[in-house]
Enzyme design. Structure first.
Site, PDB file in Angstrom:
ATOM      1  N   ARG A   1      23.059  37.720  44.506  1.00  0.00           N
ATOM      2  CA  ARG A   1      23.248  38.021  43.081  1.00  0.00           C
ATOM      3  C   ARG A   1      23.118  39.512  42.783  1.00  0.00           C
ATOM      4  O   ARG A   1      23.427  39.953  41.668  1.00  0.00           O
ATOM      5  CB  ARG A   1      22.221  37.259  42.236  1.00  0.00           C
ATOM      6  CG  ARG A   1      22.254  35.759  42.437  1.00  0.00           C
ATOM      7  CD  ARG A   1      21.239  35.091  41.561  1.00  0.00           C
ATOM      8  NE  ARG A   1      21.547  35.279  40.166  1.00  0.00           N
ATOM      9  CZ  ARG A   1      22.376  34.533  39.468  1.00  0.00           C
ATOM     10  NH1 ARG A   1      22.989  33.521  40.038  1.00  0.00           N
ATOM     11  NH2 ARG A   1      22.594  34.780  38.198  1.00  0.00           N
TER      12      ARG A   1
ATOM     13  N   ASN B   1      17.228  39.000  33.964  1.00  0.00           N
ATOM     14  CA  ASN B   1      18.616  39.025  34.444  1.00  0.00           C
ATOM     15  C   ASN B   1      19.509  38.998  33.210  1.00  0.00           C
ATOM     16  O   ASN B   1      19.452  38.042  32.444  1.00  0.00           O
ATOM     17  CB  ASN B   1      18.866  37.782  35.320  1.00  0.00           C
ATOM     18  CG  ASN B   1      20.336  37.590  35.652  1.00  0.00           C
ATOM     19  OD1 ASN B   1      21.093  38.549  35.699  1.00  0.00           O
ATOM     20  ND2 ASN B   1      20.740  36.356  35.875  1.00  0.00           N
ATOM     21  N   GLY B   2      20.289  40.044  33.005  1.00  0.00           N
ATOM     22  CA  GLY B   2      21.161  40.086  31.826  1.00  0.00           C
ATOM     23  C   GLY B   2      21.184  41.480  31.236  1.00  0.00           C
ATOM     24  O   GLY B   2      20.775  42.446  31.888  1.00  0.00           O
TER      25      GLY B   2
ATOM     26  N   GLU C   1      45.057  38.112  47.771  1.00  0.00           N
ATOM     27  CA  GLU C   1      43.721  37.695  48.188  1.00  0.00           C
ATOM     28  C   GLU C   1      43.331  38.360  49.518  1.00  0.00           C
ATOM     29  O   GLU C   1      42.191  38.801  49.686  1.00  0.00           O
ATOM     30  CB  GLU C   1      43.687  36.157  48.288  1.00  0.00           C
ATOM     31  CG  GLU C   1      42.409  35.559  48.831  1.00  0.00           C
ATOM     32  CD  GLU C   1      41.153  35.875  48.038  1.00  0.00           C
ATOM     33  OE1 GLU C   1      41.248  36.456  46.942  1.00  0.00           O
ATOM     34  OE2 GLU C   1      40.058  35.586  48.536  1.00  0.00           O
TER      35      GLU C   1
ATOM     36  N   LYS D   1      40.093  40.786  50.028  1.00  0.00           N
ATOM     37  CA  LYS D   1      39.044  40.548  51.047  1.00  0.00           C
ATOM     38  C   LYS D   1      38.802  41.808  51.858  1.00  0.00           C
ATOM     39  O   LYS D   1      37.679  42.179  52.115  1.00  0.00           O
ATOM     40  CB  LYS D   1      39.449  39.430  52.011  1.00  0.00           C
ATOM     41  CG  LYS D   1      39.373  38.005  51.536  1.00  0.00           C
ATOM     42  CD  LYS D   1      38.004  37.471  51.247  1.00  0.00           C
ATOM     43  CE  LYS D   1      37.564  37.752  49.847  1.00  0.00           C
ATOM     44  NZ  LYS D   1      37.919  36.860  48.812  1.00  0.00           N
TER      45      LYS D   1
ATOM     46  N   GLU E   1      37.086  44.662  49.721  1.00  0.00           N
ATOM     47  CA  GLU E   1      35.716  44.470  49.261  1.00  0.00           C
ATOM     48  C   GLU E   1      34.688  44.482  50.388  1.00  0.00           C
ATOM     49  O   GLU E   1      33.558  44.890  50.166  1.00  0.00           O
ATOM     50  CB  GLU E   1      35.564  43.216  48.388  1.00  0.00           C
ATOM     51  CG  GLU E   1      35.729  41.902  49.078  1.00  0.00           C
ATOM     52  CD  GLU E   1      35.633  40.723  48.128  1.00  0.00           C
ATOM     53  OE1 GLU E   1      34.901  40.793  47.136  1.00  0.00           O
ATOM     54  OE2 GLU E   1      36.303  39.703  48.394  1.00  0.00           O
TER      55      GLU E   1
ATOM     56  N   LYS F   1      27.543  38.474  43.688  1.00  0.00           N
ATOM     57  CA  LYS F   1      28.262  37.210  43.773  1.00  0.00           C
ATOM     58  C   LYS F   1      28.635  36.669  42.396  1.00  0.00           C
ATOM     59  O   LYS F   1      29.693  36.122  42.186  1.00  0.00           O
ATOM     60  CB  LYS F   1      27.374  36.213  44.514  1.00  0.00           C
ATOM     61  CG  LYS F   1      28.022  34.881  44.785  1.00  0.00           C
ATOM     62  CD  LYS F   1      28.979  34.986  45.938  1.00  0.00           C
ATOM     63  CE  LYS F   1      29.806  33.753  46.133  1.00  0.00           C
ATOM     64  NZ  LYS F   1      31.070  34.061  46.797  1.00  0.00           N
TER      65      LYS F   1
ATOM     66  N   TRP G   1      20.971  43.948  40.425  1.00  0.00           N
ATOM     67  CA  TRP G   1      22.296  44.559  40.427  1.00  0.00           C
ATOM     68  C   TRP G   1      22.309  45.411  39.165  1.00  0.00           C
ATOM     69  O   TRP G   1      22.335  44.884  38.054  1.00  0.00           O
ATOM     70  CB  TRP G   1      23.368  43.488  40.379  1.00  0.00           C
ATOM     71  CG  TRP G   1      24.764  44.028  40.527  1.00  0.00           C
ATOM     72  CD1 TRP G   1      25.402  44.308  41.695  1.00  0.00           C
ATOM     73  CD2 TRP G   1      25.687  44.326  39.481  1.00  0.00           C
ATOM     74  NE1 TRP G   1      26.672  44.773  41.427  1.00  0.00           N
ATOM     75  CE2 TRP G   1      26.870  44.794  40.080  1.00  0.00           C
ATOM     76  CE3 TRP G   1      25.632  44.250  38.082  1.00  0.00           C
ATOM     77  CZ2 TRP G   1      27.988  45.177  39.345  1.00  0.00           C
ATOM     78  CZ3 TRP G   1      26.735  44.639  37.347  1.00  0.00           C
ATOM     79  CH2 TRP G   1      27.907  45.092  37.985  1.00  0.00           C
TER      80      TRP G   1
ATOM     81  N   HIS H   1      60.582  48.699  45.812  1.00  0.00           N
ATOM     82  CA  HIS H   1      60.500  49.338  44.490  1.00  0.00           C
ATOM     83  C   HIS H   1      59.342  50.326  44.420  1.00  0.00           C
ATOM     84  O   HIS H   1      58.887  50.656  43.333  1.00  0.00           O
ATOM     85  CB  HIS H   1      60.375  48.271  43.400  1.00  0.00           C
ATOM     86  CG  HIS H   1      61.556  47.360  43.351  1.00  0.00           C
ATOM     87  ND1 HIS H   1      62.788  47.760  42.885  1.00  0.00           N
ATOM     88  CD2 HIS H   1      61.707  46.076  43.768  1.00  0.00           C
ATOM     89  CE1 HIS H   1      63.647  46.749  42.989  1.00  0.00           C
ATOM     90  NE2 HIS H   1      63.007  45.717  43.526  1.00  0.00           N
TER      91      HIS H   1
ATOM     92  N   CYS I   1      21.447  39.584  38.441  1.00  0.00           N
ATOM     93  CA  CYS I   1      20.228  39.781  39.214  1.00  0.00           C
ATOM     94  C   CYS I   1      19.689  38.420  39.602  1.00  0.00           C
ATOM     95  O   CYS I   1      20.105  37.398  39.071  1.00  0.00           O
ATOM     96  CB  CYS I   1      19.193  40.507  38.369  1.00  0.00           C
ATOM     97  SG  CYS I   1      19.824  42.042  37.690  1.00  0.00           S
TER      98      CYS I   1
HETATM   99  C1  F6R Z   1      35.989  38.138  45.631  1.00  0.00           C
HETATM  100  C2  F6R Z   1      35.090  37.486  44.699  1.00  0.00           C
HETATM  101  C3  F6R Z   1      35.238  37.778  43.254  1.00  0.00           C
HETATM  102  C4  F6R Z   1      35.091  36.484  42.446  1.00  0.00           C
HETATM  103  C5  F6R Z   1      35.095  36.796  40.945  1.00  0.00           C
HETATM  104  C6  F6R Z   1      35.053  35.533  40.106  1.00  0.00           C
HETATM  105  O1  F6R Z   1      35.752  37.742  46.950  1.00  0.00           O
HETATM  106  O2  F6R Z   1      34.243  36.738  45.098  1.00  0.00           O
HETATM  107  O3  F6R Z   1      36.432  38.411  42.979  1.00  0.00           O
HETATM  108  O4  F6R Z   1      36.146  35.633  42.773  1.00  0.00           O
HETATM  109  O5  F6R Z   1      33.988  37.585  40.647  1.00  0.00           O
HETATM  110  O6  F6R Z   1      33.921  34.790  40.376  1.00  0.00           O
HETATM  111  P1  F6R Z   1      33.817  33.266  39.971  1.00  0.00           P
HETATM  112  O7  F6R Z   1      34.808  32.515  40.758  1.00  0.00           O
HETATM  113  O8  F6R Z   1      32.404  32.887  40.322  1.00  0.00           O
HETATM  114  O9  F6R Z   1      34.079  33.175  38.505  1.00  0.00           O
END
Ligand code: F6R
Length: 615
Positions: A27, A101-102, A488, A492, A495, A610, A75, A511, A2
């Site tokens: 966040r 937050n937590g 990756e 992208k 998500e 994030k 969140w 496979h 959060c």
């Molecule tokens: C995907 C994304 C997440 C982060 C993951 C790790 O686009 O952003 O998969 O990569 O939550 O986050 P960090 O790098 O901050 O530990």
């Protein structure tokens, strides 16, 4: 997960808190709330939805005056995202309010005890339990707010960053941190509290970051006193001068942060190798690596721990480290590593990768590795973050603030740092000749310029995106260094556009996943000219003969794939090991444009946040 903001001083608190919450929306953004104190009373507005919904609601429900206030963007962990569960939460008397937050893990037990003493609860949250616990302690022990917070926190298991306000003592905040970040901006007779420094950058550049298990009482006009929550000992806080500026956290004319961050990659990669890659001298200098060179050279094995996109950067690094340094590498999801009693040998080196530096699983995995005697090296973007502090040494990525929830420039700058490390170690170990080393320095230095060129494919990518925006599934294939890029690319797409996507090593297709291919299945194949090119071309043929729609990422001048694929996107030529830095870019753009065309909220995809500070 959060975002929290607090202001106490002489300005109007409402605009500061609202603009701060907007900057912290990365966040979490499923509900938001604010509490303002106008000298007489507390006014609270909270709502399910985003900060924009809160603005609307507060315009209808509260007068927006007062120079003390706290705000929150959530969140959800405990309790569904609805108005009642939104923060701030008040105590039963209505005197105390909190933003948090937590997660308070033992909240159920505490709640039962409080209920037995007559407390009632409106929400399903752990936070409402915490504020009532503080109120209960304050009354029972007859202590001031600061003491009550301290006693209560010593009964709590979990993680928190909190701001607590008592309307009967309206000249102070009590703040505390364990496992979730909290920064204090120090102005003249005013304080700003926030989950990161972005909400107060235009007001002050002086900040303190609370450490875990620290709390403080914040009173305008008085020096901030920081204490250890456990034993009440005083701590001398370190006042930092912030280097970040406002432009870095604004959209700068782009429609979305994600697009801005995709376009920032040339700058971000240059900033990441600046001062480290010294091509004229033919050397790489990285303080964190130099200082621990002996440990790296004695390493029998490197274990990389990370989550999500950072884990994908770790997979690219596995190929690079093994090829360049001949040190065996294992890449682990931090969330698995932390719970599986991993075998760690004395000479193992652990590299933890994290953009935010706050990911709970990565942090816990680091602590576990340290407890088993490992040397842990961090690759983080956020300066001073928990992971940056918890690791023995490290190297920052210098990507600048990444605000779009989908990681873009963090990924390419992580790969840049890890490539620099592998090159430096390869020279030190003698596993790479000086001429090959020099050619890598030269090529790596050219990457930003090549990305600038590559970003011009924007319109072409948009046209491709238009044709696949109604797809329900998508397959990404790559080999070698570009297998993690396929993963990756798929991450992208899923998500931000909510299209189901899978990444596979191209040769694994036969496979199983080949069964999925028909004329409605777009398959994105990364097929640069260096690295198993002919094999990938055969894989493309296999897709073609099953009528799959092929979007191929090829090296400029390619002819063979062009003949078979439905669409090609060209990337400039480079060394095979550096090709992920280029191949990633069109995949980011494809996802971005598909998501925009599907009307998805690109910067704030549903259910995501994030910074994942819960496990
Ligand atoms: C995907 C994304 C997440 C982060 C993951 C790790 O686009 O952003 O998969 O990569 O939550 O986050 P960090 O790098 O901050 O530990």
């Amino acid at each position: 997960m959060c975002g929290i903001v607090g202001y106490i001083g002489h300005r109007e608190a409402y605009p500061i808190i609202i603009s701060g919450l907007k900057r912290l929306e990365y966040r979490g953004y499923d509900s938001a709330g604010i509490a303002l104190y106008d000298g007489n009373d507390l006014k609270v507005a909270k709502t399910k939805g985003k900060v924009s919904d809160l603005i609307e609601k507060s315009s209808k429900e509260i007068t927006k005056t007062g120079s003390i206030g706290i705000g929150h963007t959530r969140w959800a962990t405990h309790g569904a995202p609805n108005d009642v569960n939104s923060h701030p939460h008040a105590s039963n008397s209505g005197d105390l309010v909190i933003v948090h937050n937590g997660i308070i893990e033992n909240y159920e037990g505490l709640k039962k005890e409080l209920m037995a003493r007559g407390y009632t609860f409106k929400s399903d949250t752990d936070t409402e339990v915490l504020i009532n616990l503080i109120e209960d302690v304050k009354k029972k022990e007859n202590v001031k707010l600061g003491k009550a917070v301290q006693i209560a926190l010593n009964q709590v298991i979990g993680a928190y960053a909190i701001v607590v306000f008592d309307k009967n003592k309206p000249n102070e905040f009590v703040i505390a941190r364990l496992g979730s970040p909290l920064a204090v901006g120090i102005g003249k007779d005013e304080f700003f509290i926030a989950s990161d420094a972005s909400p107060f950058l235009e007001y002050t550049k002086n900040a303190i970051y609370l450490e875990d298990e620290e709390m403080a009482i914040v009173r305008p006009g008085k020096e901030i006193k920081v204490r250890k929550i456990k034993d009440d000992s005083l701590v001398v806080p370190y006042v930092q001068e912030l280097q970040m500026n406002l432009e870095e956290i604004e959209k700068g004319g782009y429609e979305h942060f994600m697009l801005k961050e995709i376009h920032e990659q040339p700058r971000a990669i240059r900033d990441t190798y600046r001062g480290r890659l010294l091509s004229n001298e033919g050397i790489i200098k990285m303080a964190g690596v130099e200082d621990n060179m002996k440990t790296f050279l004695n390493a029998n094995r490197i274990i990389i721990i990370a989550c999500g996109t950072s884990w994908h950067a770790g997979l690219v690094a596995e190929y690079i480290f093994e090829e360049f340094t001949r040190i065996p590498v294992e890449v682990e999801y931090a969330s698995e590593f932390r719970y599986r009693n991993p075998v760690i040998y004395e000479n193992d080196v652990v590299i933890a990768i994290s953009q935010s530096g706050e990911t709970a699983d990565t942090l816990a995995a680091i602590k576990l590795a340290k407890s088993k005697g490992a040397f842990v090296f961090g690759v983080c973007n956020v300066v001073g973050s928990s992971i940056a502090r918890e690791t023995h040494a490290g190297a920052y990525t210098h990507a600048g603030p990444e605000i779009g929830v989908a990681s873009t420039k963090a990924f390419t700058t992580q790969i840049t740092v890890l490539t620099l490390m592998a090159l430096r170690l390869a020279r030190a170990k003698g596993t790479m000749s000086s001429s090959v080393f020099r050619s890598y320095l030269y090529e790596l230095e050219l990457i930003p310029q090549k990305i600038e060129e590559l970003l011009k494919v924007d319109e072409h990518v948009k046209n491709i995106a238009k044709q696949y925006l109604l797809s329900t599934n998508c397959l990404y294939l790559g080999r070698g260094y570009n297998f993690p890029v396929a993963l990756e690319g798929a991450l992208k797409l899923k998500e931000i556009s909510y299209i189901h996507a899978e990444g596979y090593p191209a040769a694994e297709m036969k496979h199983g996943p080949i069964a999925l291919i028909d004329d409605r299945m777009p398959v994105i194949v990364i097929a640069p000219s260096k690295g198993h090119y002919e094999k990938v071309v055969s894989n493309i043929q296999e897709i073609k003969s099953r009528k799959g729609k092929i979007i191929a990422i090829v090296t400029e001048g390619d002819t063979a794939v062009k003949e078979i694929a439905d669409h090609v996107i060209e990337i400039p030529d480079t060394e095979e090991a550096l090709s992920p830095l280029l191949a990633t870019i069109p995949l980011q753009l494809i996802s971005y444009y598909i998501a925009v065309m599907r009307n998805c909220n690109v910067d704030q995809p549903r259910n995501l946040a994030k910074s994942v500070t819960v496990e």
